[in-house]
Scaffold this motif. Structure first.
Motif, PDB file in Angstrom:
ATOM      1  N   GLY A  84       0.800  -1.218   0.000  1.00 40.97           N
ATOM      2  CA  GLY A  84       0.000   0.000   0.000  1.00 40.97           C
ATOM      3  C   GLY A  84       0.837   1.275   0.000  1.00 40.97           C
ATOM      4  O   GLY A  84       2.018   1.280   0.334  1.00 40.97           O
ATOM      5  N   GLN A  85       0.186   2.366  -0.365  1.00 39.40           N
ATOM      6  CA  GLN A  85       0.849   3.659  -0.488  1.00 39.40           C
ATOM      7  C   GLN A  85       0.993   4.379   0.856  1.00 39.40           C
ATOM      8  O   GLN A  85       1.943   5.132   1.051  1.00 39.40           O
ATOM      9  N   THR A  86       0.076   4.143   1.764  1.00 43.40           N
ATOM     10  CA  THR A  86       0.088   4.895   3.025  1.00 43.40           C
ATOM     11  C   THR A  86       0.580   4.024   4.172  1.00 43.40           C
ATOM     12  O   THR A  86       0.593   2.789   4.092  1.00 43.40           O
ATOM     13  N   ALA A  87       0.978   4.707   5.225  1.00 43.29           N
ATOM     14  CA  ALA A  87       1.424   3.994   6.430  1.00 43.29           C
ATOM     15  C   ALA A  87       0.265   3.255   7.078  1.00 43.29           C
ATOM     16  O   ALA A  87       0.464   2.198   7.684  1.00 43.29           O
ATOM     17  N   LEU A  88      -0.940   3.790   6.929  1.00 42.52           N
ATOM     18  CA  LEU A  88      -2.112   3.142   7.512  1.00 42.52           C
ATOM     19  C   LEU A  88      -2.352   1.767   6.888  1.00 42.52           C
ATOM     20  O   LEU A  88      -2.708   0.816   7.595  1.00 42.52           O
ATOM     21  N   GLU A  89      -2.120   1.655   5.595  1.00 46.27           N
ATOM     22  CA  GLU A  89      -2.286   0.351   4.942  1.00 46.27           C
ATOM     23  C   GLU A  89      -1.247  -0.643   5.440  1.00 46.27           C
ATOM     24  O   GLU A  89      -1.545  -1.817   5.652  1.00 46.27           O
ATOM     25  N   ARG A  90      -0.017  -0.185   5.634  1.00 41.25           N
ATOM     26  CA  ARG A  90       1.022  -1.084   6.133  1.00 41.25           C
ATOM     27  C   ARG A  90       0.763  -1.481   7.585  1.00 41.25           C
ATOM     28  O   ARG A  90       1.036  -2.616   7.983  1.00 41.25           O
ATOM     29  N   ILE A  91       0.224  -0.563   8.367  1.00 34.73           N
ATOM     30  CA  ILE A  91      -0.158  -0.901   9.752  1.00 34.73           C
ATOM     31  C   ILE A  91      -1.288  -1.927   9.733  1.00 34.73           C
ATOM     32  O   ILE A  91      -1.293  -2.896  10.502  1.00 34.73           O
ATOM     33  N   GLY A  92      -2.256  -1.732   8.832  1.00 35.12           N
ATOM     34  CA  GLY A  92      -3.343  -2.691   8.683  1.00 35.12           C
ATOM     35  C   GLY A  92      -2.834  -4.068   8.280  1.00 35.12           C
ATOM     36  O   GLY A  92      -3.331  -5.092   8.748  1.00 35.12           O
ATOM     37  N   ALA A  93      -1.821  -4.103   7.409  1.00 30.68           N
ATOM     38  CA  ALA A  93      -1.241  -5.379   7.006  1.00 30.68           C
ATOM     39  C   ALA A  93      -0.566  -6.054   8.188  1.00 30.68           C
ATOM     40  O   ALA A  93      -0.667  -7.282   8.349  1.00 30.68           O
ATOM     41  N   ALA A  94       0.118  -5.279   9.017  1.00 31.12           N
ATOM     42  CA  ALA A  94       0.781  -5.863  10.186  1.00 31.12           C
ATOM     43  C   ALA A  94      -0.243  -6.414  11.172  1.00 31.12           C
ATOM     44  O   ALA A  94      -0.041  -7.481  11.766  1.00 31.12           O
ATOM     45  N   VAL A  95      -1.343  -5.712  11.343  1.00 34.35           N
ATOM     46  CA  VAL A  95      -2.381  -6.170  12.271  1.00 34.35           C
ATOM     47  C   VAL A  95      -3.095  -7.397  11.712  1.00 34.35           C
ATOM     48  O   VAL A  95      -3.378  -8.354  12.439  1.00 34.35           O
ATOM     49  N   MET A  96      -3.376  -7.392  10.418  1.00 29.68           N
ATOM     50  CA  MET A  96      -4.154  -8.468   9.806  1.00 29.68           C
ATOM     51  C   MET A  96      -3.309  -9.676   9.413  1.00 29.68           C
ATOM     52  O   MET A  96      -3.850 -10.673   8.939  1.00 29.68           O
ATOM     53  N   GLN A  97      -2.009  -9.618   9.594  1.00 28.05           N
ATOM     54  CA  GLN A  97      -1.144 -10.761   9.272  1.00 28.05           C
ATOM     55  C   GLN A  97      -1.627 -11.996  10.030  1.00 28.05           C
ATOM     56  O   GLN A  97      -1.956 -11.924  11.209  1.00 28.05           O
ATOM     57  N   ALA A  98      -1.668 -13.125   9.350  1.00 27.39           N
ATOM     58  CA  ALA A  98      -2.166 -14.359   9.962  1.00 27.39           C
ATOM     59  C   ALA A  98      -1.129 -14.894  10.950  1.00 27.39           C
ATOM     60  O   ALA A  98      -0.065 -15.360  10.557  1.00 27.39           O
ATOM     61  N   ASP A  99      -1.434 -14.794  12.225  1.00 33.06           N
ATOM     62  CA  ASP A  99      -0.537 -15.303  13.268  1.00 33.06           C
ATOM     63  C   ASP A  99      -0.980 -16.711  13.660  1.00 33.06           C
ATOM     64  O   ASP A  99      -2.022 -17.198  13.202  1.00 33.06           O
ATOM     65  N   PRO A 100      -0.200 -17.413  14.493  1.00 35.21           N
ATOM     66  CA  PRO A 100      -0.572 -18.790  14.864  1.00 35.21           C
ATOM     67  C   PRO A 100      -1.939 -18.892  15.547  1.00 35.21           C
ATOM     68  O   PRO A 100      -2.675 -19.860  15.309  1.00 35.21           O
ATOM     69  N   ALA A 101      -2.289 -17.909  16.364  1.00 36.90           N
ATOM     70  CA  ALA A 101      -3.601 -17.963  17.029  1.00 36.90           C
ATOM     71  C   ALA A 101      -4.731 -17.846  16.011  1.00 36.90           C
ATOM     72  O   ALA A 101      -5.749 -18.534  16.103  1.00 36.90           O
ATOM     73  N   THR A 102      -4.540 -16.981  15.021  1.00 36.92           N
ATOM     74  CA  THR A 102      -5.557 -16.823  13.976  1.00 36.92           C
ATOM     75  C   THR A 102      -5.705 -18.104  13.165  1.00 36.92           C
ATOM     76  O   THR A 102      -6.824 -18.551  12.889  1.00 36.92           O
ATOM     77  N   LEU A 103      -4.581 -18.697  12.793  1.00 36.43           N
ATOM     78  CA  LEU A 103      -4.635 -19.937  12.015  1.00 36.43           C
ATOM     79  C   LEU A 103      -5.266 -21.074  12.815  1.00 36.43           C
ATOM     80  O   LEU A 103      -6.059 -21.865  12.271  1.00 36.43           O
ATOM     81  N   TRP A 104      -4.941 -21.152  14.089  1.00 37.55           N
ATOM     82  CA  TRP A 104      -5.515 -22.199  14.942  1.00 37.55           C
ATOM     83  C   TRP A 104      -7.023 -22.029  15.064  1.00 37.55           C
ATOM     84  O   TRP A 104      -7.790 -22.991  14.953  1.00 37.55           O
ATOM     85  N   LEU A 105      -7.464 -20.774  15.321  1.00 36.21           N
ATOM     86  CA  LEU A 105      -8.905 -20.525  15.443  1.00 36.21           C
ATOM     87  C   LEU A 105      -9.622 -20.781  14.120  1.00 36.21           C
ATOM     88  O   LEU A 105     -10.741 -21.308  14.101  1.00 36.21           O
ATOM     89  N   SER A 106      -9.005 -20.398  13.009  1.00 35.54           N
ATOM     90  CA  SER A 106      -9.611 -20.645  11.701  1.00 35.54           C
ATOM     91  C   SER A 106      -9.777 -22.138  11.464  1.00 35.54           C
ATOM     92  O   SER A 106     -10.816 -22.600  10.974  1.00 35.54           O
ATOM     93  N   ASP A 107      -8.761 -22.906  11.826  1.00 30.92           N
ATOM     94  CA  ASP A 107      -8.845 -24.366  11.687  1.00 30.92           C
ATOM     95  C   ASP A 107      -9.914 -24.942  12.611  1.00 30.92           C
ATOM     96  O   ASP A 107     -10.661 -25.832  12.226  1.00 30.92           O
ATOM     97  N   LEU A 108     -10.001 -24.409  13.823  1.00 29.40           N
ATOM     98  CA  LEU A 108     -11.022 -24.866  14.771  1.00 29.40           C
ATOM     99  C   LEU A 108     -12.420 -24.565  14.249  1.00 29.40           C
ATOM    100  O   LEU A 108     -13.324 -25.407  14.340  1.00 29.40           O
ATOM    101  N   ILE A 109     -12.607 -23.396  13.674  1.00 29.61           N
ATOM    102  CA  ILE A 109     -13.912 -23.028  13.107  1.00 29.61           C
ATOM    103  C   ILE A 109     -14.252 -23.982  11.960  1.00 29.61           C
ATOM    104  O   ILE A 109     -15.394 -24.454  11.836  1.00 29.61           O
ATOM    105  N   ALA A 110     -13.261 -24.273  11.125  1.00 25.57           N
ATOM    106  CA  ALA A 110     -13.492 -25.187  10.001  1.00 25.57           C
ATOM    107  C   ALA A 110     -13.890 -26.586  10.490  1.00 25.57           C
ATOM    108  O   ALA A 110     -14.793 -27.213   9.933  1.00 25.57           O
ATOM    109  N   ARG A 111     -13.223 -27.049  11.553  1.00 24.87           N
ATOM    110  CA  ARG A 111     -13.565 -28.382  12.081  1.00 24.87           C
ATOM    111  C   ARG A 111     -14.945 -28.375  12.739  1.00 24.87           C
ATOM    112  O   ARG A 111     -15.664 -29.366  12.664  1.00 24.87           O
ATOM    113  N   LEU A 112     -15.287 -27.303  13.393  1.00 27.50           N
ATOM    114  CA  LEU A 112     -16.604 -27.235  14.056  1.00 27.50           C
ATOM    115  C   LEU A 112     -17.744 -27.140  13.048  1.00 27.50           C
ATOM    116  O   LEU A 112     -18.827 -27.677  13.283  1.00 27.50           O
ATOM    117  N   LEU A 113     -17.515 -26.451  11.954  1.00 32.26           N
ATOM    118  CA  LEU A 113     -18.583 -26.277  10.959  1.00 32.26           C
ATOM    119  C   LEU A 113     -18.657 -27.431   9.962  1.00 32.26           C
ATOM    120  O   LEU A 113     -19.631 -27.557   9.234  1.00 32.26           O
TER     121      LEU A 113
END
Length: 114
Positions: A84-113
């Motif tokens: 992205g062109q702005t610092a806000l977009e890069r901050i958003g990318a850092a926040v939205m980066q898939a971390d281990p907790a996010t991946l684990w929860l996503s996998d848990l949601i997939a198994r539950l559904l």
């Protein structure tokens, strides 16, 4: 001119009434009166509890999005944010980066559904 003794008298009456409102009336030394059973001081919530709540909500939201649109699309969108062109977009990318907790929860949601 006001009488100083009368001012002192009314000041003492105010202090006594405030003490009675706090529960300090009619207590003998060494006994447990109303003031002992008062509300007391509650510890404040502080900053930690709201911060943990917000962090948990963000991770859960990321996991729901990750599960909803799929891992490939999610990673592509985060990569677009990194470019992205702005610092806000890069901050958003850092926040939205898939971390281990996010991946684990996503996998848990997939198994539950599934």
């Amino acid at each position: 001119m006001a009488d100083p003794n009368l001012r002192d008298f009314y000041g003492r009456l105010d202090r006594i009434e405030k003490a009675h409102q706090r529960g300090y009336g009619f207590e003998a030394a060494g006994t447990l009166g109303r003031s002992h059973y008062g509300r007391g001081r509650r510890p404040g919530v502080g900053v930690v509890a709201p911060a943990v709540f917000v962090a948990t909500a963000v991770i859960l939201l990321k996991a729901l999005i990750h599960h909803g649109i799929g891992a490939g699309v999610y990673d592509a969108r985060v990569a677009d944010l990194w470019q992205g062109q702005t610092a806000l977009e890069r901050i958003g990318a850092a926040v939205m980066q898939a971390d281990p907790a996010t991946l684990w929860l996503s996998d848990l949601i997939a198994r539950l559904l599934a």
